[in-house]
Design a protein around this motif. Structure first.
Motif, PDB file in Angstrom:
ATOM      1  N   PHE A 268       0.830  -1.209   0.000  1.00  0.00           N
ATOM      2  CA  PHE A 268       0.000   0.000   0.000  1.00  0.00           C
ATOM      3  C   PHE A 268       0.862   1.256   0.000  1.00  0.00           C
ATOM      4  CE2 PHE A 268      -1.644   3.512   2.553  1.00  0.00           C
ATOM      5  CZ  PHE A 268      -2.582   3.989   1.644  1.00  0.00           C
ATOM      6  N   LEU A 269       1.891   1.277   0.830  1.00  0.00           N
ATOM      7  CA  LEU A 269       2.744   2.464   0.900  1.00  0.00           C
ATOM      8  C   LEU A 269       3.384   2.762  -0.455  1.00  0.00           C
ATOM      9  CD1 LEU A 269       4.322   1.905   4.418  1.00  0.00           C
ATOM     10  CD2 LEU A 269       2.437   3.439   3.786  1.00  0.00           C
ATOM     11  N   ALA A 270       3.720   1.733  -1.207  1.00  0.00           N
ATOM     12  CA  ALA A 270       4.263   1.932  -2.553  1.00  0.00           C
ATOM     13  C   ALA A 270       3.199   2.500  -3.493  1.00  0.00           C
ATOM     14  CB  ALA A 270       4.811   0.616  -3.091  1.00  0.00           C
ATOM     15  N   ILE A 271       1.973   2.017  -3.373  1.00  0.00           N
ATOM     16  CA  ILE A 271       0.867   2.544  -4.188  1.00  0.00           C
ATOM     17  C   ILE A 271       0.640   4.013  -3.861  1.00  0.00           C
ATOM     18  CG2 ILE A 271      -1.634   2.424  -4.579  1.00  0.00           C
ATOM     19  CD1 ILE A 271      -1.331  -0.648  -4.050  1.00  0.00           C
ATOM     20  N   PHE A 272       0.601   4.332  -2.574  1.00  0.00           N
ATOM     21  CA  PHE A 272       0.371   5.718  -2.161  1.00  0.00           C
ATOM     22  C   PHE A 272       1.504   6.613  -2.669  1.00  0.00           C
ATOM     23  CE2 PHE A 272       0.396   9.348   0.725  1.00  0.00           C
ATOM     24  CZ  PHE A 272      -0.937   9.737   0.651  1.00  0.00           C
ATOM     25  N   GLU A 273       2.722   6.161  -2.518  1.00  0.00           N
ATOM     26  CA  GLU A 273       3.880   6.941  -2.977  1.00  0.00           C
ATOM     27  C   GLU A 273       3.783   7.210  -4.481  1.00  0.00           C
ATOM     28  OE1 GLU A 273       7.164   9.232  -2.853  1.00  0.00           O
ATOM     29  OE2 GLU A 273       6.154   8.395  -1.101  1.00  0.00           O
ATOM     30  N   GLY A 274       3.334   6.219  -5.222  1.00  0.00           N
ATOM     31  CA  GLY A 274       3.245   6.363  -6.669  1.00  0.00           C
ATOM     32  C   GLY A 274       2.074   7.194  -7.167  1.00  0.00           C
ATOM     33  N   SER A 275       1.073   7.404  -6.322  1.00  0.00           N
ATOM     34  CA  SER A 275      -0.123   8.122  -6.780  1.00  0.00           C
ATOM     35  C   SER A 275      -0.384   9.443  -6.069  1.00  0.00           C
ATOM     36  CB  SER A 275      -1.357   7.225  -6.619  1.00  0.00           C
ATOM     37  OG  SER A 275      -1.563   6.881  -5.265  1.00  0.00           O
ATOM     38  N   LYS A 276       0.299   9.723  -4.965  1.00  0.00           N
ATOM     39  CA  LYS A 276      -0.038  10.891  -4.151  1.00  0.00           C
ATOM     40  C   LYS A 276       0.108  12.208  -4.911  1.00  0.00           C
ATOM     41  CE  LYS A 276       4.480  11.196  -1.880  1.00  0.00           C
ATOM     42  NZ  LYS A 276       5.181  10.984  -0.602  1.00  0.00           N
ATOM     43  N   ARG A 277       1.110  12.346  -5.749  1.00  0.00           N
ATOM     44  CA  ARG A 277       1.287  13.604  -6.486  1.00  0.00           C
ATOM     45  C   ARG A 277       0.158  13.810  -7.491  1.00  0.00           C
ATOM     46  NH1 ARG A 277       6.030  11.572  -5.244  1.00  0.00           N
ATOM     47  NH2 ARG A 277       7.611  12.844  -4.264  1.00  0.00           N
ATOM     48  N   GLN A 278      -0.274  12.739  -8.129  1.00  0.00           N
ATOM     49  CA  GLN A 278      -1.384  12.833  -9.086  1.00  0.00           C
ATOM     50  C   GLN A 278      -2.690  13.175  -8.372  1.00  0.00           C
ATOM     51  OE1 GLN A 278      -0.309   8.828 -10.606  1.00  0.00           O
ATOM     52  NE2 GLN A 278      -0.924   9.723 -12.571  1.00  0.00           N
ATOM     53  N   ILE A 279      -2.906  12.580  -7.215  1.00  0.00           N
ATOM     54  CA  ILE A 279      -4.127  12.881  -6.461  1.00  0.00           C
ATOM     55  C   ILE A 279      -4.107  14.337  -6.018  1.00  0.00           C
ATOM     56  CG2 ILE A 279      -5.496  12.359  -4.403  1.00  0.00           C
ATOM     57  CD1 ILE A 279      -4.314   9.452  -4.619  1.00  0.00           C
ATOM     58  N   ARG A 280      -2.976  14.777  -5.478  1.00  0.00           N
ATOM     59  CA  ARG A 280      -2.872  16.173  -5.031  1.00  0.00           C
ATOM     60  C   ARG A 280      -3.074  17.152  -6.183  1.00  0.00           C
ATOM     61  NH1 ARG A 280       1.958  14.491  -1.281  1.00  0.00           N
ATOM     62  NH2 ARG A 280       0.854  14.276   0.693  1.00  0.00           N
ATOM     63  N   ALA A 281      -2.695  16.759  -7.395  1.00  0.00           N
ATOM     64  CA  ALA A 281      -2.824  17.630  -8.570  1.00  0.00           C
ATOM     65  C   ALA A 281      -4.193  17.530  -9.225  1.00  0.00           C
ATOM     66  CB  ALA A 281      -1.735  17.279  -9.586  1.00  0.00           C
ATOM     67  N   PHE A 282      -5.035  16.615  -8.749  1.00  0.00           N
ATOM     68  CA  PHE A 282      -6.355  16.432  -9.362  1.00  0.00           C
ATOM     69  C   PHE A 282      -7.182  17.701  -9.145  1.00  0.00           C
ATOM     70  CE2 PHE A 282     -10.492  14.743 -10.245  1.00  0.00           C
ATOM     71  CZ  PHE A 282     -10.248  13.791 -11.224  1.00  0.00           C
ATOM     72  N   PRO A 283      -7.899  18.155 -10.158  1.00  0.00           N
ATOM     73  CA  PRO A 283      -8.710  19.371 -10.000  1.00  0.00           C
ATOM     74  C   PRO A 283      -9.649  19.278  -8.797  1.00  0.00           C
ATOM     75  CG  PRO A 283      -8.669  18.685 -12.294  1.00  0.00           C
ATOM     76  CD  PRO A 283      -8.007  17.588 -11.501  1.00  0.00           C
TER      77      PRO A 283
END
Length: 97
Positions: free
Chosen positions: A18-33
């Protein structure tokens, strides 16, 4: 503004996944409109529990994210790691003292 919490209990041997998934997606989520804030929290009493705390511009912004390919792929990879049902709830600020 909408504040969202998602509490997730992971299989002990799958937390690193899970931590690897979060690390890989957190920037995209934060950048989501409409995403104004995203953080990951750890339960002090249960080492296998993590909680996301996010702030969204509106319920519509959160729903747009939940309908996105980003959410679908991230959630599909995450939910197979759970050892218990996740708990998600949305709130709004009523008063700040």
């Amino acid at each position: 503004m909408l504040i969202r919490f998602v509490r997730m209990t992971f299989q002990e041997d799958r937390l690193a996944d899970f931590l690897a998934i979060f690390e890989g997606s957190k920037r995209q989520i934060r950048a989501f409109p409409g995403c104004l804030h995203l953080e990951l929290r750890r339960d002090l009493d249960n080492p296998n529990v993590r909680m996301t705390h996010s702030i969204w511009a509106s319920a519509e912004a959160l729903e747009a994210y939940r309908q996105s390919a980003l959410f679908r792929t991230t959630w599909a990879a995450t939910k197979v790691l759970f050892s218990d049902k996740p708990l998600a709830f949305s709130t709004e600020t009523v008063e700040i003292v």
